[in-house]
Structure formats: C-alpha cells, structure tokens
Design an enzyme around this catalytic site. Structure first.
Site, PDB file in Angstrom:
ATOM      1  CB  CYS A  74      -0.855  -0.031   1.266  1.00 20.36           C
ATOM      2  SG  CYS A  74      -1.802   1.458   1.534  1.00 20.36           S
ATOM      3  CB  CYS A 186      -3.290   4.042  -5.346  1.00 17.66           C
ATOM      4  SG  CYS A 186      -4.545   3.163  -4.393  1.00 17.66           S
TER       5      CYS A 186
HETATM    6  N1  DGL Z   1      -4.102   0.700  -1.784  1.00 15.39           N
HETATM    7  C1  DGL Z   1      -3.673   1.808  -1.045  1.00 15.39           C
HETATM    8  C2  DGL Z   1      -2.476   2.549  -1.664  1.00 15.39           C
HETATM    9  O1  DGL Z   1      -1.691   1.970  -2.368  1.00 15.39           O
HETATM   10  C3  DGL Z   1      -4.652   2.759  -0.417  1.00 15.39           C
HETATM   11  C4  DGL Z   1      -6.100   2.724  -0.693  1.00 15.39           C
HETATM   12  C5  DGL Z   1      -6.872   3.388   0.432  1.00 15.39           C
HETATM   13  O2  DGL Z   1      -7.081   4.613   0.391  1.00 15.39           O
HETATM   14  O3  DGL Z   1      -7.215   2.664   1.366  1.00 15.39           O
HETATM   15  O4  DGL Z   1      -2.275   3.709  -1.382  1.00 15.39           O
END
Ligand code: DGL
Length: 271
Positions: A74, A186
């Site tokens: 993430c 993301c």
């Molecule tokens: N998948 C996450 C990222 O790479 C975040 C998504 C969320 O806002 O929860 O930032």
C-alpha cells in the site's frame, strides 16, 4: 530461510496483484494476505491515525502469524509508516511507494502524471521522491478517491463499460496536461491498468511498481537478484499455502471471499 510466511497487507484488495506475482515467482514460500478492511480507506486518514492503526496491525500479525517478511502493499501506508515500522520491529519490511524513480529515468525533462490517494499525493515523502528521482521532470498529481472505492467495492461485479467509465475522468485530466508517463501510485489502480492503457494516448507509458517490488522481495529472501517470469508456475501445484484474512466486519464477507477465490487463496476469515 524459514518456512514462516511472507505477509502482504493493504487497506483492502490493492496488494493482491503484488502477492500474485510474488507467489508465481516464489513457489517455495508460504504467503498470507491481510486486507485491513476495518480501516478502509487509508488514503483519507491523517498521518497520526494511520501510523497508529498500521503499528497495531503489524503487532497483531507478528503475534498471530510470525512472518519472516512483511510487504506493505500500500503506497499510503508505506509513505506514512515504513520508516517507523523498520525502527520499531525486528523483521524485514518491503514497502510499495509510487514508481517515481523508473518514471524519472524513462521520461527525463518531460511530464509525469502521478495518480494516488489524497494522502500519498500530499505527503512530503512523495515530494522527496520527486526531488530525488525526477527533478528534471514536471510532476502533475491527481487523487483518485473514486477509483479506490470502485476497485474495492465494485471491480469484480462491474461491466467492462463501467470500468472504462471510471478511468475516464483521470485519463482526461492527464491527457489535457500532455503527460509522457502515468505512475499508478496506489496499489488498487493496478487492477485498472489495462483500462488506462485503452483510454489514454498510446504515447503515455503506464508505470506501476509490481515487478520492482517482487524483485525486492526475491532479493531479500534469496539474497540474490532473480529474473521474474510470471504465469509460468502453476500455483495450484505448489504444496505451499496462501491464506486470505480480513480485519473488519463479516457483512462484506462474500466480496472478500470472491477476491480470495479469484487469486486462488484459502479463505482464513477474520484475523
Ligand atoms: N491501496 C492503497 C495505496 O496503495 C490505499 C487505498 C486506500 O485509500 O485505502 O495507497
């Protein structure tokens, strides 16, 4: 190294494409995926709140799963908490941060588009990445909040048309700015990569961090660089485990069970 699993965490399903590639390239490893759906979305939370909830989650994972390595799959969590986690816990962490470095090498003197969460586009860590690796480029940022929600809640059930529609706004925004490369900053957006490719000009290179992150995991696990080759290994023939856990309530269980099935993981329920 030990048989202890490699754990991937994200606020939801974003890290699954990373786990998939890692699993295909490391068939002798056990894998566990934890979707922190109780705290979804991460991207709209404050630094303080995020740090606390990520530290709490890692403490729980270390106690219950005893991983040999944790992948913070993430960008938001990595940007905010990676250095704190490395200081606090005595296990290796691999982070996922926006692929500004490869984009800077590819673009040189041009324009890079960065599509990420609100937290990632505004965090000073991202500015440091840009200054360090793309100082010759102009970087245009866009927070794709709707896209995060779409992937988490509708991706598996939406039509092709709906998937094309959801990338349209961000594609148009970047198209108007005449970017040379688009960084998917993301992990959720990796699911939409093919739709961005179809919707944005052919001259724009779409860059994600999946391969780079998997390379980094193999470097730590094998202590050497391995050439990655996805889809060659049939993971159903592996005798190693792949488990999927959630942290939140059970109302949404079928959605996550479907993702678990889609990525050929065994449903573990609530962590
Ligand atoms: N998948 C996450 C990222 O790479 C975040 C998504 C969320 O806002 O929860 O930032």
């Amino acid at each position: 190294m030990s048989d202890n699993p490699i754990v991937f965490i994200d606020s939801g399903v974003g890290g699954l494409p990373y786990l998939k590639m890692a699993r295909e390239n490391m068939p002798n490893e056990n894998f566990v995926y934890v979707a922190d759906n109780k705290n979804f979305p991460y991207g709209e939370k404050s630094t303080k709140e995020l740090k606390k909830l990520i530290i709490d989650l890692i403490e729980k994972i270390i106690k219950k799963i005893d991983p040999k390595l944790v992948v913070i799959a993430c960008n938001t969590a990595s940007v905010v908490a990676l250095s704190t986690l490395r200081e606090k816990f005595g296990i290796p962490f691999v982070g996922v941060v926006p692929a500004i470095k490869p984009a800077g090498e590819y673009v040189v003197n041009g324009t890079i588009g960065l599509l990420a969460t609100t937290k990632t586009v505004t965090d000073p860590y991202t500015d440091d990445l840009i200054n360090q690796f793309a100082s010759s480029c102009k970087v245009e940022k866009f927070a794709g909040i709707d896209l995060v929600d779409f992937v988490e809640n509708k991706f598996l059930t939406s039509t092709e048309k709906e998937k094309m529609e959801v990338v349209f706004q961000a594609s148009k925004y970047f198209e108007n700015l005449k970017i040379d490369a688009l960084v998917l900053g993301c992990t959720h957006f990796v699911y939409l990569k093919d739709y961005f490719k179809k919707s944005i000009s052919k001259n724009v290179d779409i860059i994600d961090s999946v391969e780079g992150v998997c390379q980094q995991i193999t470097r730590i696990i094998n202590k050497e660089t391995v050439k990655l080759d996805s889809s060659l290994i049939d993971i159903s023939e592996s005798n190693k485990t792949g488990l999927f856990y959630i942290t939140g309530n059970q109302f949404v269980i079928s959605k996550y069970q479907n993702f678990s099935k889609e990525f050929r993981l065994t449903w573990g329920g609530k962590l």
